[in-house]
Write an enzyme that holds these catalytic residues in place. Structure first.
Site, PDB file in Angstrom:
ATOM      1  N   HIS A 223       0.836  -1.218   0.000  1.00  0.00           N
ATOM      2  CA  HIS A 223       0.000   0.000   0.000  1.00  0.00           C
ATOM      3  C   HIS A 223       0.869   1.268   0.000  1.00  0.00           C
ATOM      4  O   HIS A 223       0.449   2.303   0.510  1.00  0.00           O
ATOM      5  CB  HIS A 223      -0.953   0.038   1.192  1.00  0.00           C
TER       6      HIS A 223
ATOM      7  N   SER B 249      14.711  21.589 -16.633  1.00  0.00           N
ATOM      8  CA  SER B 249      13.508  22.381 -16.892  1.00  0.00           C
ATOM      9  C   SER B 249      13.930  23.680 -17.560  1.00  0.00           C
ATOM     10  O   SER B 249      15.017  24.196 -17.293  1.00  0.00           O
ATOM     11  CB  SER B 249      12.811  22.678 -15.566  1.00  0.00           C
TER      12      SER B 249
ATOM     13  N   GLU C 101       9.730   8.432 -17.278  1.00  0.00           N
ATOM     14  CA  GLU C 101       8.338   8.847 -17.503  1.00  0.00           C
ATOM     15  C   GLU C 101       7.883   8.469 -18.912  1.00  0.00           C
ATOM     16  O   GLU C 101       6.740   8.047 -19.123  1.00  0.00           O
ATOM     17  CB  GLU C 101       8.191  10.355 -17.291  1.00  0.00           C
TER      18      GLU C 101
END
Ligand code: ARG
Length: 457
Positions: free
Chosen positions: A155, A276, A289
């Site tokens: 979890h 970035s 990703e």
């Protein structure tokens, strides 16, 4: 010129021609198309369906075409309807009437079914090699970290201590099953549909087994209608590739989380991360990703072909031309993802201290504390309850099980003694988990050995 001009009075409308044409994508099957035609021509000659000298002429010219394509001395005519049309046209240009005999006892329907099988068999070999190379990288990282303690989660809550090596090997096992699945796909793929003709077989006395043998295939399809319209082998491969992407995506997700400041379990190499345009401090796990994101494409490719196939009546229908772009995209995507993920993982630095620090919080050794009481004779359920009480005391007092004084332990259960601190020591907790398949450093090394044997490395 299309291969089917006889009954038509007009050329195909320009836009319709583009719509119908498959050469922009089936040109990748050129070498498999030629290989299939060489085997077919050789079989026609052997069975005296065409003259042996003509068969030899066809084979020699096809080999020449293959060679020239390979050396970039011949370019594929992108105005041909498909790769089959191009190869046959080129052959006829070179050897005239003999070339026109190649298509005896064959249809493009069984031809394309064969080409795709041959092409995907080759791609399966590439996929196997790159997945094996990826597993080798995982093994290398598992060896480096076979004893690095980290929190295991359920979890996404800290649950029990494991080792990083053990965590890596979970992925190695997933990929080993993927290899098995690929291997299994190949068994059903390596079957020759040639001889199915357009749909109803042929009247010529073909030796289908001979053609299959020349192509290195293990057998021939049993039913001509099925031979031309079966695309299960593509669906099986797409399903397998989708499962590969599930595995890569889960691994990617963990890398992404572990890169965050909240975890900081890993530092990716600069060569495998990006920045970035506005935030100077950022170092982003874009590659992981993208792998996670690209899983969507591959699932989509599977869904495309399932949908294409589900409603088409026997036998061949042009809908099936849609199989190629979907499966080519899936194969390309998986190869790209595996081949980018492997060096990203290999060059990543895993921050063992941060993993250990995280493992030291969250009462990750509570089960071991309960097990300690069980070894002293207490039923597990009572031990569980006692340790639950201890955890509550620790939370109240801002302590951990390691720092809780022995009197507190004894107040909850008389069976506790000094030995408890050794029993809940994190290194001991993992070291004791020696049951096969467990996270102990000993098990990790054994598991590595097993995997290396399976992979033959
Ligand atoms: N380009 C076609 C395909 O990929 C080849 C088979 C064409 N057969 C036909 N009867 N139109 O499926």
């Amino acid at each position: 010129m299309p291969l089917w001009t006889g009954r038509f009075k007009k050329a195909l409308d320009k836009k319709t021609n583009d719509f119908n044409s498959s050469i922009p994508f089936d040109c990748r099957m050129a070498s498999q198309d030629i290989k299939g035609s060489i085997a077919h021509a050789a079989m026609l000659g052997k069975c005296n369906i065409i003259d042996i000298s003509e068969s030899e002429k066809i084979v020699a010219a096809l080999k020449q075409i293959a060679q020239e394509l390979e050396n970039d001395e011949l370019s594929i005519d992108m105005t041909a309807e498909d790769i089959h049309t191009f190869v046959e046209g080129e052959l006829t240009k070179r050897i005239g009437d003999s070339g026109k005999r190649l298509h005896t006892a064959r249809s493009r329907n069984d031809q394309v079914a064969l080409d795709l099988r041959l092409y995907l068999l080759d791609e399966c070999d590439k996929l196997e090699n790159s997945i094996k190379a990826f597993i080798s990288v995982i093994i290398k990282k598992a060896k480096e970290n076979y004893d690095a303690v980290m929190p295991g989660y359920t979890h996404l809550q800290r649950a029990q201590p494991v080792t990083l090596g053990h965590h890596f090997l979970a992925y190695a096992n997933m990929l080993l099953r993927d290899l098995d699945r690929l291997f299994d796909c190949k068994k059903r793929m390596a079957v020759s549909p040639l001889g199915s003709g357009a749909l109803a077989g042929t009247t010529y006395p073909l030796d289908r087994e001979y053609t299959a043998k020349l192509l290195g295939l293990s057998g021939v399809s049993s039913n001509s209608l099925d031979g031309v319209s079966d695309r299960d082998y593509v669906l099986e491969l797409l399903s397998t590739l989708s499962i590969v992407m599930v595995h890569l995506s889960r691994f990617a997700e963990e890398i992404i989380m572990w890169c965050s400041w909240e975890f900081k379990f890993v530092e990716l190499d600069d060569a495998f991360s990006t920045g970035s345009s506005i935030m100077p401090q950022k170092k982003n796990p874009d590659i992981a990703e993208l792998v996670r994101g690209k899983s969507g494409r591959v699932f989509g490719d599977l869904m495309t072909l399932l949908t294409v196939m589900k409603g088409i009546p026997l036998a061949y229908n042009k809908d099936m031309q849609e199989d190629k772009e979907a499966v080519f995209d899936a194969v390309d995507t998986v190869l790209m993802c595996v081949e980018t993920f492997a060096p990203m993982l290999e060059t990543a630095t895993f921050i063992r201290q941060n993993m250990r620090n995280a493992a030291a919080k969250g009462f990750i050794n509570a089960t071991d504390c309960a097990d300690y009481l069980v070894y002293k004779g207490l039923p597990f359920r009572d031990a569980y309850k006692a340790v639950g009480g201890l955890v509550a005391i620790c939370i109240d007092k801002g302590l951990t099980l390691e720092t809780l004084p022995l009197e507190e332990y004894k107040a909850v259960c008389e069976l506790f003694d000094e030995g408890i601190y050794e029993a809940i020591d994190l290194d001991n907790c993992v070291r004791k988990r020696t049951v096969k398949g467990g996270p102990s450093p000993k098990c990790v090394l054994e598991e590595i050995e097993e995997i290396e044997k399976k992979l033959d490395i």
